[in-house]
Motif scaffolding. Structure first.
Motif, PDB file in Angstrom:
ATOM      1  N   VAL A 154     -27.246   9.517 -21.365  1.00 53.19           N
ATOM      2  CA  VAL A 154     -28.294   9.246 -20.683  1.00 53.19           C
ATOM      3  C   VAL A 154     -29.509  10.008 -21.119  1.00 53.19           C
ATOM      4  O   VAL A 154     -30.767   9.563 -20.748  1.00 53.19           O
ATOM      5  N   SER A 155     -29.161  11.226 -21.538  1.00 56.18           N
ATOM      6  CA  SER A 155     -30.263  12.010 -22.125  1.00 56.18           C
ATOM      7  C   SER A 155     -29.901  12.556 -23.435  1.00 56.18           C
ATOM      8  O   SER A 155     -28.679  12.554 -23.955  1.00 56.18           O
ATOM      9  N   LEU A 156     -30.784  13.460 -24.134  1.00 60.75           N
ATOM     10  CA  LEU A 156     -30.528  13.814 -25.569  1.00 60.75           C
ATOM     11  C   LEU A 156     -29.304  14.931 -25.423  1.00 60.75           C
ATOM     12  O   LEU A 156     -28.497  15.236 -26.234  1.00 60.75           O
ATOM     13  N   PHE A 157     -29.294  15.616 -24.055  1.00 59.98           N
ATOM     14  CA  PHE A 157     -28.404  16.625 -23.974  1.00 59.98           C
ATOM     15  C   PHE A 157     -26.905  16.147 -23.840  1.00 59.98           C
ATOM     16  O   PHE A 157     -26.050  16.893 -24.451  1.00 59.98           O
ATOM     17  N   ASP A 158     -26.558  15.184 -22.900  1.00 60.26           N
ATOM     18  CA  ASP A 158     -25.465  14.736 -22.589  1.00 60.26           C
ATOM     19  C   ASP A 158     -24.882  14.037 -23.989  1.00 60.26           C
ATOM     20  O   ASP A 158     -23.634  13.856 -24.472  1.00 60.26           O
ATOM     21  N   GLN A 159     -25.886  13.341 -24.961  1.00 58.37           N
ATOM     22  CA  GLN A 159     -25.413  12.741 -25.978  1.00 58.37           C
ATOM     23  C   GLN A 159     -25.069  13.696 -26.951  1.00 58.37           C
ATOM     24  O   GLN A 159     -24.042  13.862 -28.053  1.00 58.37           O
TER      25      GLN A 159
ATOM     26  N   ALA B  55     -21.177   1.432 -10.683  1.00 53.33           N
ATOM     27  CA  ALA B  55     -20.785   2.782 -11.172  1.00 53.33           C
ATOM     28  C   ALA B  55     -21.970   3.966 -11.269  1.00 53.33           C
ATOM     29  O   ALA B  55     -21.600   4.855 -11.943  1.00 53.33           O
ATOM     30  N   ALA B  56     -23.200   3.485 -11.195  1.00 50.77           N
ATOM     31  CA  ALA B  56     -24.268   4.372 -11.110  1.00 50.77           C
ATOM     32  C   ALA B  56     -24.743   5.058  -9.769  1.00 50.77           C
ATOM     33  O   ALA B  56     -24.406   4.474  -8.754  1.00 50.77           O
ATOM     34  N   PRO B  57     -25.301   6.073  -9.933  1.00 48.15           N
ATOM     35  CA  PRO B  57     -25.853   6.807  -8.747  1.00 48.15           C
ATOM     36  C   PRO B  57     -26.607   5.940  -7.781  1.00 48.15           C
ATOM     37  O   PRO B  57     -26.763   6.176  -6.875  1.00 48.15           O
ATOM     38  N   VAL B  58     -27.567   5.392  -8.632  1.00 47.36           N
ATOM     39  CA  VAL B  58     -28.334   4.351  -7.842  1.00 47.36           C
ATOM     40  C   VAL B  58     -27.825   2.759  -8.189  1.00 47.36           C
ATOM     41  O   VAL B  58     -27.485   2.382  -9.286  1.00 47.36           O
TER      42      VAL B  58
ATOM     43  N   GLY C 167     -19.655  11.952 -16.881  1.00 46.88           N
ATOM     44  CA  GLY C 167     -18.621  11.116 -16.546  1.00 46.88           C
ATOM     45  C   GLY C 167     -18.718   9.780 -17.131  1.00 46.88           C
ATOM     46  O   GLY C 167     -18.127   8.804 -16.838  1.00 46.88           O
ATOM     47  N   LEU C 168     -19.885   9.455 -18.200  1.00 44.80           N
ATOM     48  CA  LEU C 168     -19.954   8.080 -18.547  1.00 44.80           C
ATOM     49  C   LEU C 168     -19.284   8.012 -20.006  1.00 44.80           C
ATOM     50  O   LEU C 168     -19.250   9.001 -20.727  1.00 44.80           O
ATOM     51  N   PRO C 169     -19.144   6.921 -20.501  1.00 42.93           N
ATOM     52  CA  PRO C 169     -18.335   6.784 -22.011  1.00 42.93           C
ATOM     53  C   PRO C 169     -19.318   7.550 -22.827  1.00 42.93           C
ATOM     54  O   PRO C 169     -20.677   7.395 -22.912  1.00 42.93           O
TER      55      PRO C 169
ATOM     56  N   VAL D  66     -16.275 -24.780 -16.721  1.00 46.04           N
ATOM     57  CA  VAL D  66     -16.314 -23.571 -16.168  1.00 46.04           C
ATOM     58  C   VAL D  66     -15.342 -22.549 -16.085  1.00 46.04           C
ATOM     59  O   VAL D  66     -14.183 -22.791 -15.678  1.00 46.04           O
ATOM     60  N   ALA D  67     -15.546 -21.415 -16.381  1.00 47.27           N
ATOM     61  CA  ALA D  67     -14.584 -20.495 -16.205  1.00 47.27           C
ATOM     62  C   ALA D  67     -14.889 -19.255 -15.532  1.00 47.27           C
ATOM     63  O   ALA D  67     -16.174 -19.060 -14.978  1.00 47.27           O
ATOM     64  N   PHE D  68     -14.175 -18.755 -14.752  1.00 49.07           N
ATOM     65  CA  PHE D  68     -14.074 -17.741 -13.722  1.00 49.07           C
ATOM     66  C   PHE D  68     -13.639 -16.653 -14.085  1.00 49.07           C
ATOM     67  O   PHE D  68     -12.428 -16.383 -14.575  1.00 49.07           O
ATOM     68  N   LEU D  69     -14.119 -15.362 -13.789  1.00 48.05           N
ATOM     69  CA  LEU D  69     -13.797 -13.993 -13.853  1.00 48.05           C
ATOM     70  C   LEU D  69     -14.334 -13.023 -13.007  1.00 48.05           C
ATOM     71  O   LEU D  69     -15.556 -13.062 -12.635  1.00 48.05           O
ATOM     72  N   GLY D  70     -13.404 -12.221 -12.585  1.00 47.30           N
ATOM     73  CA  GLY D  70     -13.887 -10.957 -11.798  1.00 47.30           C
ATOM     74  C   GLY D  70     -13.857  -9.695 -12.654  1.00 47.30           C
ATOM     75  O   GLY D  70     -14.411  -9.640 -13.516  1.00 47.30           O
ATOM     76  N   ALA D  71     -12.859  -8.745 -12.522  1.00 47.08           N
ATOM     77  CA  ALA D  71     -12.501  -7.690 -13.351  1.00 47.08           C
ATOM     78  C   ALA D  71     -13.442  -6.742 -13.621  1.00 47.08           C
ATOM     79  O   ALA D  71     -13.019  -5.635 -13.977  1.00 47.08           O
ATOM     80  N   ALA D  72     -14.573  -6.985 -13.948  1.00 47.71           N
ATOM     81  CA  ALA D  72     -15.488  -5.897 -14.345  1.00 47.71           C
ATOM     82  C   ALA D  72     -15.537  -4.726 -12.960  1.00 47.71           C
ATOM     83  O   ALA D  72     -15.427  -5.396 -11.942  1.00 47.71           O
ATOM     84  N   ILE D  73     -15.973  -3.671 -13.537  1.00 42.55           N
ATOM     85  CA  ILE D  73     -16.008  -2.684 -12.601  1.00 42.55           C
ATOM     86  C   ILE D  73     -17.288  -2.742 -11.407  1.00 42.55           C
ATOM     87  O   ILE D  73     -17.524  -1.869 -10.697  1.00 42.55           O
TER      88      ILE D  73
END
Length: 770
Positions: A536-541, A674-677, A641-643, A698-705
């Motif tokens: 999310v910033s230069l530093f963690d990148q 998944a985010a603080p906000v 903690g992010l990918p 129509v297709a149906f899907l949950g699954a995502a975080i």
């Protein structure tokens, strides 16, 4: 204020220069070192109130913009996070008091303002771009399927994938793209089985209910079987097998139950004329009367078969069944899960077929001893630690074959000492004769698997139109992202498969396969590069770039190592047990490819502390007791903690199976949960679970975080409807008809290891009554 500005630039410059120097020493980008040194120069100039400070920082910002565009182009997420903090600092330096030189607009201030305006303009343009999306159109809609669905009525859902073919396809059309936005909650049922404090980490709710007649059948994470009224959601019966908790158990889940329709020779009103089979985490297979929920005493011993029978290395919690068995030709065919990487001495991965009435063992197929399928006598045992099938199988009763997805033997990352049979059957799909268990064909998706690339998903069957005419096809999704389309009668590829060179350099005790198979239809991502690292910033990148350069990585199938290996796609899987949905009429596929990198590092056994917290889940330290190495496996994430690799991390995609062409692909899911906000920003997030597809288009899907169930236009992939869920939706939905209405049912209970909200909800959606 100039002193404060100087301190900020000093801290920023020192961090970038130190980390950048480290990265350069590892052979990475020079940008961070150069930018850090330039920030230190800017800081020094601010301390002495030199007007040139803004000029130098304008050069830093201009260089950052040029470098970012060179690396990632107009891709907003990696571009914006590279420039975010530098632009904010630049805006601060534009303020009159920030440099201590009043309101004067000199050259440096004008230059800095100009660079900031250009940077913001570039960012605004990047927001309008979608470089990862692909638009197109698939055929969709109702028609007569080539492969018949057997005896399953259109409005029912008799098997895990609705039919034995595992298509996850419903011929219902009441819900369509024109009205799906009107779907609303019709009823909600709560099972009462909620995650407990003393549960194992991977306690998850992944069930797909069945619908037969006017009842729904489902199970809970602790294997309570429940029947509900399909129209109202009212409970009709409940059976609790009273399974004790076991801290040795790696997984605590139940993906579904199985249904047996009985025969014409038995009176319809007789007890247990129709049956529900419940697999349990204490290694039993229980037969229940489908009407009453009472056990069927003529099955096994008092209604249950003991799956520990003839099993080697019997240790509580090390063997169990998480997935529903296949019921075909009067047999119940079941595999089981073993604890990955707990110990070298594991139970067997045997596949067994029991008489659906009596529970008598008819055959057993052990991939460690594949020619011996007759039942073993008392006292004999199956091959220890042979490849197992923890997922769901499919079947073609006309061809007389059951298609079993197989995993790797444990330990997953250590390949020494495997037998020829293990090398043949690991990470493959095997076609067994339903009546005898004998092997008809086997297709391996990974040679000498060292990465936990089990075949995780139920194969889907359909009849496919080709240049050679209509062929019986099987569609096999894999963790590594390849989708294999084979002739299900012979195992020969319909879409081309080629062998490509693979990285070498295993530890001295092991070896690697020189080549690995790749399908013409693949969602395998591009090989990661330093510029693909993200934060999310230069530093963690920067931290991610250092970590990337510190790991061993030569692309897919880089072998495990003592220094640490990057595994991408990771063992979470591009596709997992949720599989894909296949439309047999239009011969198309709807899937949810997911991209999460993992790391693995081998640890010599004599270096592992006896007090180390181990095997709390599939991530972390896995001991491999009795072996020369343990292994530490983790998602490849930043200090936040992010990918570590840039999004998107999850998509939905539509495929024409006749040509193997991906027609469309769109980012799927938001970071809301998944985010603080809690912002519903559609970035494309990982998920685990599966889709269904309907003749209504129509297709149906949950699954995502994020906690949503969504409806998609099969033709274009557009999201047409979404509904907020009260807990994580890591299950596969289903659909059926009751009282003239089409319902869509989804279970929301969360997933322990990915941290989504726990719950016990069964939710049915339907269109408003006319």
């Amino acid at each position: 204020m100039a002193v404060f500005s100087a301190i900020v630039l000093f801290v920023m410059g020192a961090a970038l220069a130190f980390g950048g120097g480290w990265l350069v020493a590892l052979g990475g980008s020079w940008y961070y070192l150069i930018a850090g040194l330039a920030c230190l120069v800017t800081s020094a100039l601010l301390f002495v109130r030199q007007p040139a400070a803004r000029t130098v920082y304008a050069l830093v910002l201009a260089g950052t913009l040029a470098w970012a565009l060179w690396e990632v182009g107009f891709d907003w997420w990696p571009l914006g996070t590279r420039g975010g903090i530098p632009v904010l600092v630049g805006l601060w330096l534009l303020l009159p008091w920030a440099a201590g030189d009043g309101r004067r607009w000199d050259f440096g201030r004008i230059a800095l303002a100009a660079v900031i305006v250009v940077s913001i303009g570039v960012a605004g343009y990047a927001l309008t771009q979608n470089p990862h999306e692909k638009s197109g159109t698939l055929a969709a809609g109702a028609g007569e399927a080539v492969l018949q669905a057997g005896s399953v009525p259109d409005g029912d859902w008799h098997h895990y994938g609705r039919t034995l073919q595992g298509q996850r396809y419903s011929p219902l059309t009441q819900i369509n793209p024109g009205n799906v936005a009107q779907l609303a909650v019709a009823w909600t049922y709560r099972t009462g089985d909620v995650r407990r404090e003393d549960d194992v980490e991977e306690t998850t709710y992944q069930v797909t209910p069945l619908k037969v007649g006017n009842l729904l059948y489902l199970c809970t994470p602790h294997h309570i079987a429940i029947a509900l009224d399909a129209a109202t959601g009212e409970e009709r019966w409940r059976f609790d097998p009273e399974i004790p908790l076991d801290p040795n158990r790696q997984h605590q889940t139940c993906r579904g139950v199985s249904y047996f329709a009985g025969t014409d020779l038995q009176a319809a009103d007789e007890a247990c004329a129709t049956r529900i089979y419940l697999p349990t985490s204490d290694a039993r297979l229980i037969a229940l009367d489908a009407r009453t929920g009472r056990t069927c005493p003529d099955f096994g011993e008092d209604g249950a078969v003991d799956l520990w029978a003839n099993m080697p290395n019997q240790k509580s919690g090390y063997y169990y069944s998480t997935s529903p068995p296949v019921v075909a030709q009067g047999l119940v065919i079941i595999g089981g899960a073993v604890n990955d990487n707990y110990a070298m001495d594991s139970p067997s991965g045997v596949i067994r077929a029991y008489d659906a009435r009596s529970g008598a063992l008819v055959w057993n197929w052990d991939s460690g001893n594949p020619e011996r399928t007759e039942p073993l006598p008392p006292g004999a045992t199956y091959t220890p630690n042979s490849p197992n099938s923890w997922s769901v199988s499919s079947a073609d009763e006309e061809l007389g074959l059951v298609y079993v997805p197989l995993g790797n033997r444990t330990p997953d990352q250590l390949g020494m000492g495997r037998s020829d049979a293990v090398e043949r059957f690991s990470s493959s799909v095997v076609a067994l004769e339903i009546g005898t268990g004998r092997v008809r064909w086997v297709f391996q998706t990974v040679h000498h698997d060292l990465w936990d690339m089990d075949v995780p998903a139920q194969p889907a069957l359909l009849d496919l139109t080709t240049d050679q005419g209509t062929r019986p096809a099987i569609v096999i999704p894999t963790k590594q992202g390849d989708i294999y389309v084979l002739d299900r009668a012979t195992g020969e590829p319909i879409l081309p498969v080629r062998e490509v060179p693979a990285p070498g350099g295993a530890i001295p005790e092991d070896f690697t396969a020189p080549t690995q198979p790749v399908s013409a239809l693949t969602f395998n991502p591009s090989t990661l590069r330093g510029r693909d690292m993200w934060g999310v910033s230069l530093f963690d990148q920067l931290a991610c770039r250092i970590a990337f350069r510190s790991l061993r990585y030569e692309g897919r199938y880089t072998p495990p190592s003592l220094e640490g290996t990057l595994v991408y796609p990771g063992n979470f899987g591009t596709f997992n047990w949720g599989s894909v949905a296949v439309d047999p009429v239009n011969q198309t596929m709807f899937g949810m490819p997911t991209y999460v990198a993992f790391t693995s590092r081998l640890i010599p056994a004599d270096e592992i502390s006896p007090d180390a917290r181990a095997n709390a889940g599939e991530a972390g330290l896995n001991l491999n007791v009795g072996g020369p190495y343990g292994v530490i496996m983790q998602p490849f994430t930043s200090p936040l903690g992010l990918p570590c690799h840039a999004p998107p991390w999850g998509y939905v995609a539509g495929v024409d199976l006749r040509t193997g062409t991906v027609a469309w692909r769109h980012k799927n899911g938001t970071i809301r949960d998944a985010a603080p906000v809690p912002l519903p920003i559609r970035i494309g997030v990982p998920g685990i679970g599966g889709p269904i597809i309907t003749a209504g288009g129509v297709a149906f899907l949950g699954a995502a975080i994020d906690n949503y169930l969504r409806g998609y236009d099969v033709a274009t992939g557009e999201t047409l409807w979404e509904q907020r869920l009260p807990a994580g939706g890591q299950s596969t939905p289903m659909t059926y008809e009751a009282d003239g209405r089409q319902f869509v049912v989804h279970v929301a209970g969360g997933h322990g290891s990915i941290g989504t909200d726990a719950g016990d909800y069964v939710i049915a959606y339907a269109l408003p009554r006319n």
